[in-house]
Design a protein around this motif. Sequence first.
Motif, short mmCIF file in Angstrom:
data_model
loop_
_atom_site.label_atom_id
_atom_site.label_comp_id
_atom_site.label_asym_id
_atom_site.label_seq_id
_atom_site.Cartn_x
_atom_site.Cartn_y
_atom_site.Cartn_z
N LEU A 155 -14.43 -35.07 24.28
CA LEU A 155 -15.52 -35.82 24.39
C LEU A 155 -14.88 -37.27 24.38
N VAL A 156 -15.22 -37.90 25.57
CA VAL A 156 -14.70 -39.43 25.42
C VAL A 156 -16.13 -40.43 25.14
N HIS A 180 -24.03 -41.35 16.15
CA HIS A 180 -24.10 -39.79 16.01
C HIS A 180 -22.94 -39.08 16.84
N CYS A 181 -22.04 -40.09 17.40
CA CYS A 181 -20.65 -39.50 18.01
C CYS A 181 -19.71 -39.28 17.17
N LEU A 182 -19.85 -40.05 16.04
CA LEU A 182 -18.77 -39.90 14.93
C LEU A 182 -18.94 -38.62 14.03
N LYS A 183 -17.52 -38.52 13.59
CA LYS A 183 -17.73 -37.35 12.67
C LYS A 183 -18.31 -37.69 11.33
N GLY A 184 -19.35 -36.71 10.73
CA GLY A 184 -20.04 -36.85 9.49
C GLY A 184 -21.46 -36.71 9.85
N THR A 185 -22.23 -36.78 8.75
CA THR A 185 -23.64 -36.66 8.77
C THR A 185 -24.47 -37.76 9.03
N LEU A 239 -11.99 -40.31 21.09
CA LEU A 239 -12.03 -39.07 21.64
C LEU A 239 -12.63 -38.04 20.55
N ARG A 240 -13.30 -36.98 20.83
CA ARG A 240 -13.64 -35.98 20.05
C ARG A 240 -12.97 -34.63 20.53
N ARG A 241 -12.42 -33.86 19.95
CA ARG A 241 -11.90 -32.62 20.44
C ARG A 241 -12.18 -31.34 19.69
N PHE A 242 -12.52 -30.32 20.10
CA PHE A 242 -12.93 -28.98 19.16
C PHE A 242 -12.76 -27.98 20.19
N PHE A 275 -11.27 -36.83 15.38
CA PHE A 275 -11.47 -38.28 15.90
C PHE A 275 -10.25 -38.63 16.27
N GLN A 276 -10.03 -39.30 17.57
CA GLN A 276 -9.02 -40.14 17.84
C GLN A 276 -9.24 -41.59 18.47
#
Length: 551
Positions: free
Chosen positions: A495-496, A348-353, A487-490, A473-474
């Motif tokens: 977010l780590v 749930h913390c990855l990018k996507g549905t 990491l997620r950035r926006f 996503f990195q």
Amino acid sequence: MTDRKTAEAWKEAVVYQVYPRSFMDSNGDGIGDLAGIIGKLDYLQQLGVNLLWLSPVYRSPMDDNGYDISSYEDIAEVFGTLQEMERLIAEAKVRDMGILMDLVVNHTSDEHPWFLEALKSTNSPYRDFYIWRKPAADGGPPNDFRSYFGGSGWTFDIASGEYYFHQFSKRQPDLNWDNPQVREEVHAMMNRWLDKGISGFRMDVIDLIGKDVDRQVMVNGKNLHQFIHQMNRATFGHRDCVTVGETWSATPEDALLYSAEQREELSMVFQFEHIKLFWDEHDGKWCNKPFNLLRFKEVIDKWQRALAHQGWNSLFWSNHDLPRAVSRFGDDGRYRVASAKMLATALHCLKGTPYIYQGEEIGMTNVRFASIDDYRDIESLNLYRERTEAGVSDAQMMEGIYANGRDNARTPMQWDNSPHAGFTQGTPWIAANPNYQQVNVAAALACPDSIFFHYQKLVALRKKLPLLVHGDFQQIFADHPQVFGWLRRFNGQTLVVINNFTPEPVTLDVPEAMQGKQGTCLITNSSPRVRLPASLELQPFESFALLLERS
């Protein structure tokens, strides 16, 4: 055209897959039904999901548990009535949930009226709805294509002296998508369902509809994307709905063809590269390979980067065809709860549905029935018979079924510790997993720290934190053999996310640039983390997401 902002609301959604036959039985016949689903909508609302994907409930002889459709316009009697389906759509809408119908249009049942008419005469207008060929010179099948369910992909029709083509069971003849009348009939049927108020479609083996059977090109046929684009323009493209295609063959490049906005095809696709990592190069899923986290991370990273700016990822661990998530990627023994929560956080913390398969939210596991006679899946039964007759041992074949057989996902939903897991008052069509006494919804709802409430929190976070939906996503710790982190950035937020994928404690050296960073722990399956020290001591299957303070 629908407003773009509204049309992309599905990017913020969480999808829950219901396998109706095994979800909830309301009338005691041992088979789940629509009334049973309606009776559990409040439970699904409590979980917080937005979309319900139903495996097929159309009329069907159930040779492949509903993936063999004899009428797209009616509901199978074992599941209920068309009126109950319409009520389900309405009741879900009241709870702010939409319904995704499973669309199976690569093939039909051999009991579909189109095929019955095609059998009557080679001159029937429906003959060309399917794929027919004359025998080879020796009288045998036109070529050596093998069905995915075992045996030849061609079945002989004595009356006409011709063979018809099927990629799956002989009772699932393939439709001829090169025939424009087939496409028109399918489009009209889809529009009728959309007019009833459904929210879209999950499209079964959609990458097979462009096939060229004579050249034995089954996936990514030359007309595939033309057919899907045409479908988009004729049906869902101008509506506020979501579409996801099942594409076992897809590469990231293919996924962009399907899901890039300007191509007007699908919202997203299911790709299975991370699933196939467990499959043997020769024997496929029937000879299981151990989990390789480094390869897994490479695959996920590749897909996250490839669809970062165009297209969209679907995120899933399991479905009706795959093993249970905690048995495949986690530990379904001592660390069942911890690893199930870790897997939930990671997904749930990855990018996507994100997609949740029924029972995943309570940590349901694979099943090990004593005998092949206890299994029901046509694929497992056919391949067991074919391979044991060819000399594969019973023990070897059963190990493959224990690891990857489709019935792992199809045992009844475990509602409580009453007989048959509270699924039915009758005799279930397939036995419940014996661990239902401990693993069930009632127990999960009674425990504030259960896997269910972990999922509920993740779903709620997605609704209120745009970073989880839109953030880039990195990957970090890319070479670590036990830890998957990113990491997620926006909009200035970072977010780590760190996940220990093993049952062993891990000492993790934190990159110097991240050392001392503090923030809010959004979710964890261990003690909350509020700071990143120089060295992190992670517990077995520990997982957390830390929203860093703005610097």
